[in-house]
Design an enzyme around this catalytic site. Structure first.
Site, mmCIF file in Angstrom:
data_model
loop_
_atom_site.group_PDB
_atom_site.id
_atom_site.type_symbol
_atom_site.label_atom_id
_atom_site.label_comp_id
_atom_site.label_asym_id
_atom_site.label_seq_id
_atom_site.Cartn_x
_atom_site.Cartn_y
_atom_site.Cartn_z
ATOM 1 N N LEU A 56 -15.692 -15.091 13.104
ATOM 2 C CA LEU A 56 -15.071 -14.022 12.328
ATOM 3 C C LEU A 56 -13.723 -14.548 11.842
ATOM 4 O O LEU A 56 -12.903 -14.998 12.652
ATOM 5 C CB LEU A 56 -14.885 -12.766 13.177
ATOM 6 C CG LEU A 56 -14.353 -11.516 12.452
ATOM 7 C CD1 LEU A 56 -14.845 -10.249 13.150
ATOM 8 C CD2 LEU A 56 -12.840 -11.473 12.327
ATOM 9 N N ASN A 100 -6.242 -15.292 11.051
ATOM 10 C CA ASN A 100 -5.577 -16.066 10.009
ATOM 11 C C ASN A 100 -4.811 -15.199 9.013
ATOM 12 O O ASN A 100 -3.807 -15.643 8.456
ATOM 13 C CB ASN A 100 -6.654 -16.902 9.296
ATOM 14 C CG ASN A 100 -6.179 -17.409 7.961
ATOM 15 O OD1 ASN A 100 -5.393 -18.353 7.886
ATOM 16 N ND2 ASN A 100 -6.632 -16.789 6.882
ATOM 17 N N TYR A 144 9.158 -12.365 9.015
ATOM 18 C CA TYR A 144 8.031 -13.302 8.995
ATOM 19 C C TYR A 144 8.206 -14.360 10.092
ATOM 20 O O TYR A 144 7.287 -14.594 10.886
ATOM 21 C CB TYR A 144 7.919 -13.972 7.619
ATOM 22 C CG TYR A 144 6.796 -14.989 7.562
ATOM 23 C CD1 TYR A 144 5.462 -14.578 7.535
ATOM 24 C CD2 TYR A 144 7.057 -16.359 7.579
ATOM 25 C CE1 TYR A 144 4.433 -15.501 7.509
ATOM 26 C CE2 TYR A 144 6.028 -17.293 7.535
ATOM 27 C CZ TYR A 144 4.711 -16.855 7.505
ATOM 28 O OH TYR A 144 3.682 -17.777 7.479
ATOM 29 N N LYS A 162 5.838 -14.913 13.471
ATOM 30 C CA LYS A 162 5.117 -16.158 13.795
ATOM 31 C C LYS A 162 5.557 -16.711 15.149
ATOM 32 O O LYS A 162 4.765 -17.342 15.853
ATOM 33 C CB LYS A 162 5.311 -17.185 12.675
ATOM 34 C CG LYS A 162 4.623 -16.770 11.369
ATOM 35 C CD LYS A 162 3.132 -16.542 11.551
ATOM 36 C CE LYS A 162 2.406 -16.176 10.275
ATOM 37 N NZ LYS A 162 0.965 -15.993 10.423
HETATM 38 N N1 LIG Z 1 0.633 -21.282 2.804
HETATM 39 C C1 LIG Z 1 1.642 -21.599 3.576
HETATM 40 O O1 LIG Z 1 2.613 -22.264 3.149
HETATM 41 C C2 LIG Z 1 1.618 -21.180 5.033
HETATM 42 C C3 LIG Z 1 2.476 -21.842 5.920
HETATM 43 C C4 LIG Z 1 2.460 -21.469 7.263
HETATM 44 C C5 LIG Z 1 1.618 -20.477 7.695
HETATM 45 N N2 LIG Z 1 0.786 -19.847 6.816
HETATM 46 C C6 LIG Z 1 -0.082 -18.774 7.337
HETATM 47 O O2 LIG Z 1 -1.423 -19.043 6.979
HETATM 48 C C7 LIG Z 1 -2.164 -17.819 7.010
HETATM 49 C C8 LIG Z 1 -3.052 -17.749 5.792
HETATM 50 O O3 LIG Z 1 -2.254 -17.628 4.630
HETATM 51 P P1 LIG Z 1 -2.493 -18.497 3.314
HETATM 52 O O4 LIG Z 1 -1.436 -19.499 3.257
HETATM 53 O O5 LIG Z 1 -3.909 -18.923 3.271
HETATM 54 O O6 LIG Z 1 -2.133 -17.411 2.202
HETATM 55 P P2 LIG Z 1 -3.047 -16.589 1.183
HETATM 56 O O7 LIG Z 1 -3.797 -17.517 0.289
HETATM 57 O O8 LIG Z 1 -2.114 -15.593 0.574
HETATM 58 O O9 LIG Z 1 -4.101 -15.857 2.114
HETATM 59 C C9 LIG Z 1 -3.745 -14.742 2.917
HETATM 60 C C10 LIG Z 1 -5.013 -14.030 3.368
HETATM 61 O O10 LIG Z 1 -4.629 -12.917 4.183
HETATM 62 C C11 LIG Z 1 -5.319 -11.763 3.705
HETATM 63 N N3 LIG Z 1 -4.528 -10.558 3.899
HETATM 64 C C12 LIG Z 1 -3.253 -10.313 3.517
HETATM 65 N N4 LIG Z 1 -2.923 -9.046 3.795
HETATM 66 C C13 LIG Z 1 -4.031 -8.458 4.339
HETATM 67 C C14 LIG Z 1 -4.341 -7.160 4.789
HETATM 68 N N5 LIG Z 1 -3.451 -6.151 4.730
HETATM 69 N N6 LIG Z 1 -5.572 -6.914 5.294
HETATM 70 C C15 LIG Z 1 -6.511 -7.906 5.334
HETATM 71 N N7 LIG Z 1 -6.276 -9.157 4.909
HETATM 72 C C16 LIG Z 1 -5.057 -9.427 4.414
HETATM 73 C C17 LIG Z 1 -5.513 -12.022 2.203
HETATM 74 O O11 LIG Z 1 -6.665 -11.307 1.725
HETATM 75 P P3 LIG Z 1 -6.644 -10.018 0.758
HETATM 76 O O12 LIG Z 1 -5.446 -10.072 -0.116
HETATM 77 O O13 LIG Z 1 -7.947 -10.151 0.038
HETATM 78 O O14 LIG Z 1 -6.649 -8.864 1.685
HETATM 79 C C18 LIG Z 1 -5.819 -13.516 2.189
HETATM 80 O O15 LIG Z 1 -7.183 -13.741 2.404
HETATM 81 C C19 LIG Z 1 -1.130 -16.694 7.100
HETATM 82 O O16 LIG Z 1 -1.098 -16.186 8.406
HETATM 83 C C20 LIG Z 1 0.179 -17.390 6.761
HETATM 84 O O17 LIG Z 1 1.282 -16.775 7.367
HETATM 85 C C21 LIG Z 1 0.770 -20.182 5.495
#
Ligand SMILES: NC(=O)c1ccc[n+]([C@@H]2O[C@H](COP(=O)([O-])OP(=O)(O)OC[C@H]3O[C@@H](n4cnc5c(N)ncnc54)[C@H](OP(=O)(O)O)[C@@H]3O)[C@@H](O)[C@H]2O)c1
Length: 260
Positions: A4, A85, A150, A154
């Protein structure tokens, strides 16, 4: 094995889904963007011999994790791997940012992750087998002015995961905390981080190798998955440098202008 994945509609979550399907694993995709998840389901089911379930949920709704768990139970599915995630950030000075968005951030990044873990862990312990990937960030290692909540959320994920790793290891349940650095996904646009120097100074990783690194670390039962040398350096810096240097430096890198 059935995985999941929350936040499976884009970025790292989408990559976790592809990697798991490539290995022949079935999937439950969770996010709000139904169209994107249906498209991913079609792609993965046509490419691999796997079954993909799309379960739309808004994880900022406090009732969503319990509803999701109940739906999974009523379908008779057994979740072997949980990828917590989904997450996002709010960029700006705390005195000026929108509380509604911040409340949602706390709910998605911490409460939904915790509640889903709470719901799925007992079954894994009973079966003496399970895998949980908690997606934190390099932000977990120090306070982060201009993204204060944020970074704090984390840090919560990092500490929570490391404690659970210790509690659950004897029962065959693996908990890994992945701490990505800046990665090309929808994350930065969502957070409107246009003033951030961090993204100009640090290398920005591709999502696929970061997800693959986390996935492999999870299967190996590692406590931590630090996907790059630059993130390791950030972690070391935050650990060994005094925070009266680390915190202003983080503020500089975050690059937000002063209050209006
Ligand atoms: N990209 C970076 O630089 C980075 C760095 C460190 C950590 N992270 C972490 O990596 C993880 C994934 O993020 P990402 O980088 O892949 O960003 P992303 O492309 O914006 O993806 C975020 C995902 O979370 C989902 N999401 C957001 N709000 C939600 C809600 N209220 N209910 C259900 N789903 C929700 C979004 O889906 P929907 O909008 O379709 O709901 C999307 O699938 C996050 O925890 C982020 O903090 C990212």
């Amino acid at each position: 094995m059935l995985a999941l994945i929350t936040g499976a509609s884009s970025g790292l979550g989408l990559e976790f889904a592809k990697i798991h399907a490539e290995k022949g694993g079935d999937l439950i995709l969770v996010a709000r963007s139904v169209g994107k998840m249906e498209a991913l389901k079609t792609e993965l089911e046509s490419k691999y011999a796997v079954k993909v379930y799309v379960m739309p949920a808004d994880l900022s709704d406090p009732a969503a994790p319990d509803k999701l768990f109940a739906d999974v139970q009523s379908m008779g599915l057994q979740v072997d791997m949980l990828f917590n995630n989904a997450g996002f950030s709010v960029y700006g000075l705390f005195a000026e940012t929108d509380w509604k968005k911040e409340e949602e951030l706390l709910q998605v990044n911490m409460m939904a992750l915790t509640r889903l873990t709470k719901l799925f862990v007992p079954g894994m312990v009973e079966r003496r087998k399970g895998y949980i990937l908690q997606v934190a960030s390099n932000a977990a290692y120090q306070p982060g002015p201009t993204m204060a909540l944020y970074y704090a959320s984390k840090a919560f994920v990092y500490y929570f995961s490391s404690a659970l790793y210790n509690e659950l290891k004897p029962y065959g349940v693996h908990v890994t905390c992945l701490t990505p650095g800046p990665t090309h996904t929808g994350f930065q646009d969502r957070a409107e981080m246009h003033e951030s120097r961090l993204l100009k100074i640090l290398p920005v990783a591709k999502a696929e190798p970061v997800a693959r690194y986390g996935y492999k670390a999870l299967l190996k039962g590692k406590r931590m998955a630090i996907p790059s040398f630059s993130v390791l350096m950030l972690q070391m810096g935050s650990k060994y440098m005094p925070w009266n240097i680390v915190v202003p430096l983080t503020r500089y890198l975050q690059g937000h202008s002063d209050m209006k």
